[in-house]
Design a protein around this motif. Structure first.
Motif, short mmCIF file in Angstrom:
data_model
loop_
_atom_site.label_atom_id
_atom_site.label_comp_id
_atom_site.label_asym_id
_atom_site.label_seq_id
_atom_site.Cartn_x
_atom_site.Cartn_y
_atom_site.Cartn_z
N ALA A 118 15.73 -0.50 8.79
CA ALA A 118 15.54 -0.90 9.96
C ALA A 118 14.22 -1.65 10.56
CB ALA A 118 15.91 0.54 10.71
N MET A 119 13.44 -1.42 9.66
CA MET A 119 12.08 -2.16 9.97
C MET A 119 11.60 -3.24 9.06
SD MET A 119 10.26 1.11 11.92
CE MET A 119 10.71 2.42 10.67
N PRO A 120 12.28 -4.38 8.88
CA PRO A 120 11.92 -5.06 7.62
C PRO A 120 10.47 -5.48 7.49
CG PRO A 120 13.14 -6.20 9.28
CD PRO A 120 13.17 -4.91 9.71
N GLY A 121 9.90 -5.50 8.70
CA GLY A 121 8.19 -6.05 8.63
C GLY A 121 7.51 -5.10 8.21
N LEU A 122 7.88 -3.97 7.77
CA LEU A 122 6.95 -2.94 7.18
C LEU A 122 7.27 -2.76 6.02
CD1 LEU A 122 7.35 -0.24 9.93
CD2 LEU A 122 5.32 -1.76 9.41
N ASN A 123 6.15 -2.71 4.91
CA ASN A 123 6.11 -2.68 3.50
C ASN A 123 6.14 -1.03 3.36
OD1 ASN A 123 5.08 -2.45 0.66
ND2 ASN A 123 5.32 -4.38 0.89
N TRP A 124 7.27 -0.61 2.82
CA TRP A 124 7.34 1.03 2.59
C TRP A 124 7.34 1.60 1.42
CZ3 TRP A 124 8.40 3.54 7.73
CH2 TRP A 124 8.85 4.99 7.35
N THR A 125 6.37 2.50 0.95
CA THR A 125 6.08 3.16 -0.01
C THR A 125 6.44 4.57 -0.15
OG1 THR A 125 4.30 1.41 -0.66
CG2 THR A 125 4.68 3.19 -2.00
N PRO A 126 7.62 4.77 -0.82
CA PRO A 126 7.98 6.49 -0.54
C PRO A 126 7.31 6.99 -1.94
CG PRO A 126 9.60 5.04 -1.66
CD PRO A 126 8.49 4.21 -1.41
N SER A 127 7.12 8.52 -1.88
CA SER A 127 6.39 9.16 -2.98
C SER A 127 7.15 10.62 -2.91
CB SER A 127 5.07 9.18 -2.74
OG SER A 127 4.61 10.05 -1.41
N ASP A 128 6.97 11.30 -4.22
CA ASP A 128 7.16 12.72 -4.20
C ASP A 128 6.89 13.14 -5.67
OD1 ASP A 128 9.62 14.38 -2.48
OD2 ASP A 128 9.15 15.16 -4.62
N ALA A 140 17.02 9.75 15.22
CA ALA A 140 16.10 10.30 16.23
C ALA A 140 15.00 9.98 15.75
CB ALA A 140 16.46 11.69 16.42
N ILE A 141 14.59 10.12 14.48
CA ILE A 141 13.18 9.83 14.02
C ILE A 141 12.96 8.45 14.05
CG2 ILE A 141 11.76 10.08 11.98
CD1 ILE A 141 13.06 12.41 11.15
N LEU A 142 13.74 7.55 13.75
CA LEU A 142 13.68 6.11 13.54
C LEU A 142 13.34 5.61 14.96
CD1 LEU A 142 13.58 3.43 12.36
CD2 LEU A 142 16.22 3.26 12.62
#
Length: 211
Positions: free
Chosen positions: A58-68, A26-28
């Motif tokens: 799902a969105m391979p064109g985006l460079n995704w950086t997680p953090s915590d 749903a968020i995606l």
């Protein structure tokens, strides 16, 4: 790792969150409609890392950086990252939303943050808005928040009221935030509220744009 979800551990150190798996699609669907096709996204308070891996896949064109800020969470994110070997998913940052020294320089095209504002002191939301206002690309950089909020014009659902009580019983600095208070804080850092999306289970997605 700060969560009220029932987390299970997998043999390789990855953590599995039923709530993260349940709400990811749903968020995606909302993020796909508003994120750029290409660019950089920073995720704040990534938790188990299941959103990061699902969205990066799902969105391979985006460079995704997680953090915590939690080492346990970062270990889980790293384990999920290793499993999927996604070229556009970066190693997790040890980022504390309330500590500006832990934030990268930027700029980034978007910031995504789920279920942090209510399971953290208000200073974390203040830090998020302050730093989002600094690192988001202008104009048009996107901040997307997901979670439950109080709204003056909407009666609080009984499940959210009970959730709020349980949060405050666990930590007096936690609790559901008022949507307009969050929006006002965002405005003070150059972020304009642009969209409110009703989500399943009495949650919202709130979108803000850097102006």
């Amino acid at each position: 790792m700060q969560t009220l979800d029932s987390i299970s551990a997998l043999p390789d150190g990855a953590l599995s969150s039923p709530a993260a798996r349940r709400n990811a699609e749903a968020i995606l669907s909302v993020l796909r409609a508003h994120l750029p096709a290409r660019g950089s996204v920073m995720e704040i308070a990534s938790g188990s890392g299941e959103h990061a891996t699902a969205f990066a896949a799902a969105m391979p064109g985006l460079n995704w950086t997680p953090s915590d800020p939690s080492e346990q969470a970062r270990d889980s994110i790293a384990a999920w990252t290793h499993q999927l070997a996604l070229a556009n998913l970066n190693p997790p940052l040890a980022l504390d939303a309330a500590d500006p020294a832990t934030w990268p320089q930027g700029p980034v095209d978007a910031i995504y943050c789920a279920n942090m504002t209510h399971i953290s002191p208000w200073s974390a939301t203040e830090g998020l808005m302050d730093q989002a206002g600094r690192v988001l690309r202008r104009p048009g950089g996107l901040l997307a928040l997901y979670g439950p909020y109080r709204e003056a014009e909407v009666e609080l659902a009984a499940s959210n009221a009970a959730f709020d009580d349980s949060l405050k019983a666990r930590n007096a600095e936690w609790g559901l935030r008022d949507r307009e208070t969050v929006a006002a804080l965002a405005r003070s850092h150059g972020l304009a509220a642009t969209l409110r999306v009703q989500m399943p289970a009495n949650n919202l997605i709130l979108l803000f744009r850097a102006v």
